[in-house]
Design an enzyme around this catalytic site. Structure first.
Site, mmCIF file in Angstrom:
data_model
loop_
_atom_site.group_PDB
_atom_site.id
_atom_site.type_symbol
_atom_site.label_atom_id
_atom_site.label_comp_id
_atom_site.label_asym_id
_atom_site.label_seq_id
_atom_site.Cartn_x
_atom_site.Cartn_y
_atom_site.Cartn_z
ATOM 1 N N ALA A 79 2.342 -32.218 15.510
ATOM 2 C CA ALA A 79 3.199 -32.209 14.326
ATOM 3 C C ALA A 79 4.065 -33.458 14.217
ATOM 4 C CB ALA A 79 4.076 -30.957 14.322
ATOM 5 N N GLY A 209 -0.828 -27.756 17.555
ATOM 6 C CA GLY A 209 -1.714 -26.835 18.252
ATOM 7 C C GLY A 209 -1.061 -26.067 19.380
ATOM 8 N N HIS A 210 -0.144 -26.703 20.115
ATOM 9 C CA HIS A 210 0.348 -26.060 21.330
ATOM 10 C C HIS A 210 1.373 -24.959 21.062
ATOM 11 C CE1 HIS A 210 4.394 -28.056 22.062
ATOM 12 N NE2 HIS A 210 3.893 -28.841 21.133
ATOM 13 N N CYS A 335 12.429 -31.097 22.791
ATOM 14 C CA CYS A 335 12.449 -32.543 22.580
ATOM 15 C C CYS A 335 13.838 -33.132 22.778
ATOM 16 C CB CYS A 335 11.957 -32.875 21.166
ATOM 17 S SG CYS A 335 10.277 -32.311 20.847
#
Length: 392
Positions: A79, A209-210, A335
């Site tokens: 993303a 995806g994760h 993050c």
């Protein structure tokens, strides 16, 4: 959770940061790494042909999940890259047309905020950062009030990664339908769990995806044509021309197939997952009833698997350390977890500094918590709170 490499006592309650790769997904990835390992761009042999066909199948499936055409799916590393391609890639069109106004929210992920600040600081764009108030939900009216003739883009996340609050992206999309303003949705946390349809006038969707049981390092940017007109994206990287020249580089076929398999499996189990995740949420809230806490964000507009709370009188970092042998949790986005500053999300909601600094995020997938019992967790927290009776 009882898998190799993880203490069986620790319950994993941080799926908003990342999820465990489904073992069946891992098998698919391994197959495309070790057996059908061809380059999807190779035209001269069967290895490449099989890889190309598989990628097309994956692209077609992902497109179907959001109401897009197959060719409108661009595979990326996740993303963050999708957001950057969407936001920075649209900037040249804004410069060429004189439309350099962008609307977003102050609670976006840094992968949206930082590219937009870059455009503002270096290329003369004007960015309106909307604040949601204590609910954590941006209002459609607030977006419309900031709209101008030179508004190039509105960018809103689907589900907030810290609070789990669902943003009114479908409502905003309907209001923007027929206007020249493009609409980008960062769906990293929402994809797979909630329906999201490009035909509802959303021009760009970023997928990770994760967050749905796929490996880290793969995602997608999905774009919507307006009639015959594509979203006028310019490349921000250059290379061999793969992915419509917007994401050059050799496609990681194994990761793409992992994303395909994970998304397919998640779609099959979504109703059961939602039911089980909601049941877990209710168990958590019931257990935490013996503590003094507040839920941060509008519980009536939240996904069932993310819960952000602040415990009265307790420091979040100290609590994480104390609980590390029971649960894996976080204060917010992975993050920015190295920073001990107050959450920018909770701060933008107007919450007091003490609350914004000490918010804790619990997030779970029902099949990744093992036999976790929230009652024991709640009892530990209750004993730590000021005024607790010794031994209780």
């Amino acid at each position: 959770m009882t898998q190799k490499g993880v203490d069986a006592v620790v319950a994993y309650l941080d799926v908003a940061a990342t999820t465990r790769v489904d073992p069946r997904v891992a098998e698919v990835v391994l197959h495309w790494m070790t057996e059908d390992f061809g380059n999807a761009g190779s035209r001269t042999h069967e290895f490449g042909a099989r890889a190309k066909k598989a990628v097309h199948e994956a692209r077609s499936f992902l497109a179907s999940t959001v109401g897009a055409r197959t060719e409108e799916v661009i595979f990326t590393s996740g993303a963050t890259e999708s957001n950057n391609i969407a936001l920075l890639g649209l900037a040249p069109h804004g410069e060429q047309t004189g439309r350099k106004h962008i609307i977003t929210s102050a609670i976006e992920h840094k992968a949206v905020i930082e590219p937009l600040l870059h455009l503002q600081d270096t290329r003369g764009f004007e960015v309106d950062f909307l604040e949601p108030g204590p609910s954590g939900r941006i209002s459609t009216e607030a977006v419309l009030e900031r709209m101008r003739p030179d508004t190039l883009l509105v960018s809103l996340m689907h589900v907030n990664n810290e609070t789990g609050v669902i943003q009114p992206v479908a409502e905003v999309a309907e209001k923007l339908r027929g206007t020249p303003t493009y609409f980008h949705v960062d769906a990293a946390q929402g994809y797979g769990k909630l329906p999201l349809d490009l035909t509802a006038a959303i021009d760009l969707i970023s997928i990770s995806g994760h967050k749905v049981g796929a490996p880290k390092g793969v995602g997608a940017l999905v774009t919507r044509r307006r009639g015959w007109d594509k979203v006028p994206l310019s490349p921000i990287m250059f290379g061999g021309g793969q992915e419509r020249k917007l994401r050059p580089g050799t496609l990681p076929v194994a990761l793409v197939m992992g994303l395909y398999e994970a998304a397919r499996r998640f779609e099959q189990k979504r109703e059961r997952w939602e039911r089980d995740a909601q049941a877990m949420r209710e168990r958590m809230l019931t257990a935490l009833g013996i503590t003094r806490f507040r839920v941060n964000g509008d519980a009536g507009h939240s996904v069932p698997h993310i819960l952000n709370v602040t415990f009265d009188g307790l420091n979040a970092e100290a609590l994480i350390v104390r609980l590390k042998e029971q649960v894996a949790i976080a204060t917010g986005s992975a993050c920015t977890s190295a920073s001990y500053t107050p959450s920018h999300v909770l701060t933008a909601m107007g919450l007091p500094t003490e609350v914004a600094t000490n918010g804790l995020r619990f997030s779970w997938f029902p099949d990744q918590v093992g036999d976790f019992d929230p009652q024991g967790l709640a009892e530990t927290i209750a004993r730590m709170q000021p005024g607790a009776t010794p031994g209780t």
